[in-house]
Structures are given as C-alpha cells and as structure tokens.
Scaffold this motif. Structure first.
Motif, PDB file in Angstrom:
ATOM      1  N   VAL A 124       1.025  -1.172   0.096  1.00 28.06           N
ATOM      2  CA  VAL A 124       0.161  -0.038   0.108  1.00 28.06           C
ATOM      3  C   VAL A 124       0.924   1.331   0.069  1.00 28.06           C
ATOM      4  O   VAL A 124       0.477   2.276  -0.708  1.00 28.06           O
ATOM      5  N   GLU A 125       1.936   1.311   0.713  1.00 27.34           N
ATOM      6  CA  GLU A 125       2.916   2.327   0.826  1.00 27.34           C
ATOM      7  C   GLU A 125       3.460   2.588  -0.585  1.00 27.34           C
ATOM      8  O   GLU A 125       3.285   3.862  -1.036  1.00 27.34           O
ATOM      9  N   SER A 126       3.796   1.810  -0.877  1.00 27.17           N
ATOM     10  CA  SER A 126       4.648   1.998  -2.603  1.00 27.17           C
ATOM     11  C   SER A 126       3.635   2.460  -3.431  1.00 27.17           C
ATOM     12  O   SER A 126       3.927   3.121  -4.208  1.00 27.17           O
ATOM     13  N   LEU A 127       2.658   1.667  -3.493  1.00 30.05           N
ATOM     14  CA  LEU A 127       1.501   2.164  -4.369  1.00 30.05           C
ATOM     15  C   LEU A 127       1.067   3.585  -4.147  1.00 30.05           C
ATOM     16  O   LEU A 127       0.943   4.243  -5.232  1.00 30.05           O
ATOM     17  N   ALA A 128       0.916   4.012  -2.835  1.00 29.11           N
ATOM     18  CA  ALA A 128       0.543   5.208  -2.686  1.00 29.11           C
ATOM     19  C   ALA A 128       1.653   6.201  -3.141  1.00 29.11           C
ATOM     20  O   ALA A 128       1.344   7.385  -3.604  1.00 29.11           O
ATOM     21  N   PHE A 129       2.861   5.894  -2.750  1.00 30.90           N
ATOM     22  CA  PHE A 129       3.797   6.730  -3.308  1.00 30.90           C
ATOM     23  C   PHE A 129       3.890   6.890  -4.817  1.00 30.90           C
ATOM     24  O   PHE A 129       3.928   8.098  -5.249  1.00 30.90           O
ATOM     25  N   ASN A 130       3.556   5.964  -5.363  1.00 30.11           N
ATOM     26  CA  ASN A 130       3.681   5.906  -7.055  1.00 30.11           C
ATOM     27  C   ASN A 130       2.405   6.735  -7.357  1.00 30.11           C
ATOM     28  O   ASN A 130       2.522   7.590  -8.309  1.00 30.11           O
ATOM     29  N   PHE A 131       1.298   6.482  -6.769  1.00 31.01           N
ATOM     30  CA  PHE A 131       0.134   7.022  -7.343  1.00 31.01           C
ATOM     31  C   PHE A 131       0.179   8.601  -7.037  1.00 31.01           C
ATOM     32  O   PHE A 131      -0.150   9.401  -7.908  1.00 31.01           O
TER      33      PHE A 131
END
Lengths: 366, 117
Positions: free
Chosen positions: A268-275
């Motif tokens: 979730v953290e890496s997806l949120a950073f990317n998003f």
C-alpha cells in the motif's frame, strides 16, 4: 531469464509455435462448440476441448523452462478464471453469466495476490464484485423476466442462440495468435527484472515508521534522533541496499544502525507513493470521469420514454388483465385492443403507465 | 508452504522469470479473446457489456503482471484507472440499456437494427 539461443526465433524460445497455434485453434473450436445454439449445445465437450487447449499451452510453456514455473496456485486460479470466463460468454441466462463473472473477478484477485499486488486484489473484489457486478445484476433482474422453472425454451430468443459463432471465434483465434506471438517474442527483449531492493529506497521518506520500528526494537535510546538529508530535509539518510540508517546519538556522535528485518515497504505504501508522487493528476482525472459518468447516467435515466404503439397496446392489455397472473398466458387480440389502449394512454401524464392506469379509461377521457 | 505461496508481503522478493511472466500474459490474452468472442457472439445488450468488463479484467492482469516483473508500481496505478473507467462505463452503459429497454421492451441488439449505418 531464459538463456537466449542463437538463431532461434524469439517465440520458439518460450514455446513450440506448432503447439501454440494448434492449441489455440483447438481452443477456438472448443469455444465455438460451447456457445449456446438452438437445439442441443454440447457445452461439456466444448469446455473440455478448450480446457485441453489451455492446459497444452501452459504445459508447453512450463516444459520450456522447468526451473521457473509459477507456483501451483497460479494454475488453480487461472483455471477457475478461464473456465468461468468461458461460462460467462456461453451461459444462456444473463443472471448466471453475471454470477460467473463474479467468479472471474475473485480468481483474478487471487492472481493479483500471487503477483504481490495485495491492495489492488482487495480493491478489485470490493469495487468489481461488490459494486459494479451488483449494479449489473440489478439491471438484469429489472429487465428480464426470468422463468422460474429450469427450461431453456422459456428464455428470450436472443439469449438462446449465439450470433455467428464460427466467424467470431475465427476472429478471436487470429487475435489470440497475434497477441501471444507478439507478447512471447517481446518477453525475450525485456530488460532483466529489477531486484525488489530497488524500491526499498522509498523507506527514507517514511521517517516516523522507521523511528517507531527502531524504538520498538530498542535500537534508539532516549535523546537519539535520526539524521535527515541536507538537500531533502524530509528524507532520512538511509541506505536501502545495506539496510542501515544514520542515527545521531545523544552524545553527539553519528553512527549507522541496521534496520530491523521486519521493517519493509508495504504494498500500500509503495502504491500510494507512486500514485500521488509520480502520477498526481490521475486522481483528478478519475474524479472528472466519475463525475461525468454520474451526470450522464442521471440525464439518460430521467428522460421520459415515448413508447411504440404496439408496446402501448401490449402493456395496456397486460394491465387490463389484472394482477391475477393470467396476463402473459393468453394471447391478446391486437387490433381491437390498440385503439382502446391508445385512448387509455392519452389520459395518463407523461405517456407512462402506472399501476393505477388500469382504472384510468373512464376518468382519463373526461 | 512458504516456498509454494511466495506472497511478496515481506521484502526480499525474488525477481520474476520471463517464463513466469509469459504464463500470466497467456492467461490475460486468452481471457481477452474470450471477452471478444462474447462481445461478438451474444445478442443480449447486458451480456455484451459484461464481456467488455471481461476484457477490462484481462488487461488488468497483464498490467499487474508487468508491474510485478519490473518491480514498478505504475502498473498497479494504471489498474486503479482501469477500475475507474470500468465503473464509469458500467454506470453509463446500464443507464443506456435501461433506456433502450423501456423503449422496445427487449434487450436484443436486433431490436435496434435500423441504427446500422
């Protein structure tokens, strides 16, 4: 990555093209046989053929590189996904097709999990299976009169027979052959996959999480603090490869402390950073799309519908026969009904029938 | 069990082999082709839209598989976008289908044959 063999076309490194195209053709025949048609439709035979074809391609891929097989769950989930996808397109009843599509969504969520996309897997279940498919089911149940008994001849004619199954599966055969050829030959040219460590550098931008994890493991004492970068004051001095972070002790000396093993970047953290970091406009565009869809759906569905004359007559006769249930059973003589129904119609506001319309003919004319 | 089910929740995810990627891509392509067949073959408007959703699903699997191969989150971000578009499409398409159904009392595509250009 499989070692590339010189002089062999790239597709053939992965799977024998004869096997690939033969299996796709067999699968096409299977799908064609399984599609609904009038009279007997040997769906079990078609499904069996398609299953054999799919298994042949996957086994052929596996034999090419026995050391790099996906795990057993991949085979289970993809079998369920493809089997129920076949059922979606071949089941004569729309409600069942929608329910099989839920199964497709669930098994795709399983595949997402295997691909370490946990957030997307559960978002898929919540949004697709929970919201979109329920809307579909709702509309299907509004728009079709499902017969309760288990008889196919009660279904509407357009659900019972497929339109041009041979031509359609032929087109899909060409599409699938071209797609697999291109995809499989493209895989040979992809760069080497990156190590998961490469994205752990984002941990530097999560100082609170790093700090609480270090304090939880007693690696930080009272008065110690983490060192931030000089040029990026929100990010820590963190080495993602060596898994160390710089700490300024209470005494003033700076030393590198190893990160605990369980401190890893979550999906979730890496997806949120990317998003939000790399594609900041996405969420705005998505909002505009959803708003437009909402407006469009509202405008479309509040429009009053002018019914055809035939349809008016049919509905009027249905209403006249009353709620006794015999309405659909007996054929209604069309010609005398029509003029009567049209006059009934004139009395109602907006050209629509309500259940109260049955009592209208007398009062409507006044 | 841990060997079989390598959920990459913790770090240290092994890189994905190209052949493994090919497996996922084949499943995605086959599902897309099934959706295409369904769209061409079925005559019920709602089932036709259901088949476009099937094609959306297939593209989602391909995007996630590439995201896993490259260890790059952009693929998953695009799947969020695919979900958005699918939701918008479902809302509009179903409103349209309800409108068409009220007008002709049938979900058949053949009821609207005069719209053929």
């Amino acid at each position: 990555m499989e070692p590339s063999r010189e002089g062999v076309p790239l597709v053939e490194q992965l799977v024998n093209p004869f096997l690939l195209y033969g299996a796709i053709a067999l699968g096409g025949i299977g799908v064609c046989v399984a599609l609904p048609r009038r009279g007997v439709s040997p769906q079990a035979i078609g499904a069996l053929l398609a299953a054999i074809a799919g298994a042949a391609v996957l086994i052929g891929l596996g034999l090419g590189a026995p050391e790099a097989l996906p795990n057993i769950h991949f085979y289970i989930f993809s079998a369920i996904a493809l089997g129920s996808a076949l059922r979606v397109i071949s089941h004569p009843r729309p409600v069942y097709a929608a329910l099989y599509f839920v199964l497709v969504v669930l098994s795709s969520a399983g595949l997402y999990l295997l691909l370490s996309a946990e957030f997307m897997a559960f978002a898929l279940i919540i949004i697709y299976a929970g919201a979109i498919l329920i809307t579909y089911l709702f509309v299907i149940m509004l728009a079709t009169q499902s017969p309760t008994e288990d008889r196919l001849d009660m279904l509407a004619d357009y659900d019972r027979a497929a339109r041009e199954p041979v031509v359609a599966t032929g087109a899909a055969f060409v599409l699938l052959a071209v797609l697999t050829t291109l995809l499989f030959s493209g895989i040979g040219q992809l760069p080497e996959p990156r190590d998961a460590m490469a994205r752990e550098g984002l941990m530097a931008e999560l100082p609170r999480r790093v700090e609480s994890s270090l304090r939880g493991d007693d690696l930080l004492n009272r008065g110690d603090e983490l060192v931030y970068r000089a040029d990026e004051p929100w990010a820590l001095e963190l080495d993602a490869v060596e898994r160390t972070v710089l700490v300024r002790r209470a005494t003033g000396e700076v030393e590198a402390v190893g990160l605990p093993d369980d401190l890893r970047l979550r999906n979730v953290e890496s997806l949120a950073f990317n998003f939000l970091n790399e594609h900041p406009a996405t969420i705005e565009i998505a909002g505009v799309i959803l708003l437009m869809a909402m407006l469009g759906a509202t405008v479309l569905s509040r429009r009053q519908v002018e019914l055809d004359e035939d349809l008016k007559a049919a509905q009027a006769s249905k209403l006249r026969l009353g709620p006794g249930g015999g309405g659909a059973a007996q054929p209604v003589p069309k010609a005398p009904e029509r003029g009567d129904a049209a006059s009934t119609q004139r009395g109602l506001p907006g050209g629509r029938f309500s259940s109260g319309g049955r009592d209208a003919p007398g009062g409507g004319q006044a | 069990m841990q060997d079989v089910l390598t959920l990459a929740q913790a770090g240290g995810t092994p890189p994905m082999a190209g052949v493994t990627l090919a497996h996922y891509l084949f499943v995605s392509a086959a599902m897309f082709a099934l959706g295409l067949v369904g769209f061409l073959v079925r005559r019920n408007l709602i089932v036709m839209f259901l088949c476009t959703e099937l094609m959306f699903q297939a593209s989602g699997i391909a995007l996630i598989a590439f995201a896993r191969y490259h260890m790059e989150m952009s693929g998953q971000t695009f799947v969020i976008f695919v979900l958005t578009v699918a939701a918008a499409e479902a809302a509009l398409a179903l409103a349209l289908v309800v409108l068409l159904f009220r007008r002709r009392d049938s979900l058949s595509t053949e009821a609207w044959q005069e719209m053929r250009g």
